[in-house]
Design an enzyme around this catalytic site. Structure first.
Site, PDB file in Angstrom:
ATOM      1  N   GLY A  28      51.314  17.894 -64.264  1.00 27.71           N
ATOM      2  CA  GLY A  28      49.865  17.414 -64.788  1.00 27.71           C
ATOM      3  C   GLY A  28      49.527  16.870 -66.686  1.00 27.71           C
ATOM      4  N   GLY A  46      56.137  15.017 -70.534  1.00 28.61           N
ATOM      5  CA  GLY A  46      57.560  16.162 -70.136  1.00 28.61           C
ATOM      6  C   GLY A  46      57.739  17.072 -71.184  1.00 28.61           C
ATOM      7  CD  GLU A  76      49.926   9.798 -63.193  1.00 26.25           C
ATOM      8  OE1 GLU A  76      49.197   8.868 -63.592  1.00 26.25           O
ATOM      9  OE2 GLU A  76      50.427   9.777 -62.593  1.00 26.25           O
ATOM     10  CG  HIS A  95      46.783  14.732 -63.042  1.00 20.97           C
ATOM     11  ND1 HIS A  95      46.493  14.869 -61.688  1.00 20.97           N
ATOM     12  CD2 HIS A  95      48.152  14.086 -63.323  1.00 20.97           C
ATOM     13  CE1 HIS A  95      47.458  14.159 -61.366  1.00 20.97           C
ATOM     14  NE2 HIS A  95      48.105  14.046 -61.334  1.00 20.97           N
ATOM     15  CG  HIS A 159      50.221  12.601 -57.818  1.00 23.67           C
ATOM     16  ND1 HIS A 159      50.339  11.563 -58.220  1.00 23.67           N
ATOM     17  CD2 HIS A 159      49.817  13.727 -58.552  1.00 23.67           C
ATOM     18  CE1 HIS A 159      49.706  11.661 -59.485  1.00 23.67           C
ATOM     19  NE2 HIS A 159      50.204  13.001 -60.140  1.00 23.67           N
TER      20      HIS A 159
HETATM   21 ZN    ZN Z   1      50.578  14.120 -61.544  1.00 22.62          ZN
END
Ligand code: ZN
Length: 216
Positions: A28, A46, A76, A95, A159
């Protein structure tokens, strides 16, 4: 360090999507548009949300160049940048990989508007953007195509879910409502036909919700 309050809103949202189970691990990502509207603040790639500090977030310009921050921004980032560039009404993007919404994304089926709160807060079916690999410009393009000029949420095939809002509170609320709608639609479908609200009712509920609550 610039934009402390914006950084804190990104951090609080990132922790909340983790604690609420809408993402696992470091998946996310969350961003907010800064006041100048030419820049955004986004979560790093990460990194454990519970350990993040405001200075760990990344400040980027509209081309994606890092203005402040020593970590790599979320994978993203192209998707977030694309949304801010194309939607002047959007100031926050969240997200998540919430399980019920992702079930629809895997089945590649839109989430129907079955609850009044879906009509009020989201106001439209949540469509599935065409599949593209995570982190690619192609995914950013597909998401933008599905979001169009006025949608609040879109599913990413196989996803996750992307929600947008005029502020962080709205984008996060859209995530919760979409996830709840997907969960109830799925449960209801085991009982029989799922009855969606009519376009007319959705429009009325969405419009009247704009005046809901206390006058400022
Ligand atoms: Zn994702």
């Amino acid at each position: 360090m610039q934009y402390l309050s914006e950084r804190e809103s990104v951090l609080n949202c990132a922790r909340e999507i983790y604690e609420s189970g809408m993402v696992t691990g470091t998946w996310g990502n969350v961003s907010v548009r800064t006041e100048t509207r030419a820049l955004m603040i986004i979560t790093p790639s990460g990194m454990d949300y519970s350990l993040l500090e405001p200075q760990d977030l990344i400040l980027l310009d509209a081309t994606g160049k890092v203005v402040e921050g020593s970590y790599r921004p979320s994978v993203e980032t192209p998707m977030h940048l694309r949304i801010y560039r194309q939607r002047s009404d959007v100031n926050a993007v969240v997200h998540v990989h919430s399980p019920y919404a992702v079930a629809y994304a895997v089945a590649r089926r839109s989430i129907p508007v079955i609850l009044e709160e879906t009509a009020q807060v989201v106001g439209h079916e949540i469509a599935v953007a065409a599949y593209a690999h995570c982190g690619t410009q192609a995914l950013a393009d597909n998401v933008m195509q599905a979001l169009g000029s006025d949608k609040k949420a879109v599913l990413l095939a196989n996803h996750g879910l992307v929600a947008v809002g005029k502020d962080m509170a709205e984008a996060l609320k859209v995530c919760y409502i979409v996830e709840k709608t997907a969960m109830i639609a799925l449960h209801a479908s085991t009982l029989g036909t799922v009855q969606a609200l009519s376009d007319k009712d959705i429009a009325i509920l969405n419009q009247s919700f704009k005046n809901y609550g206390q006058k400022k």
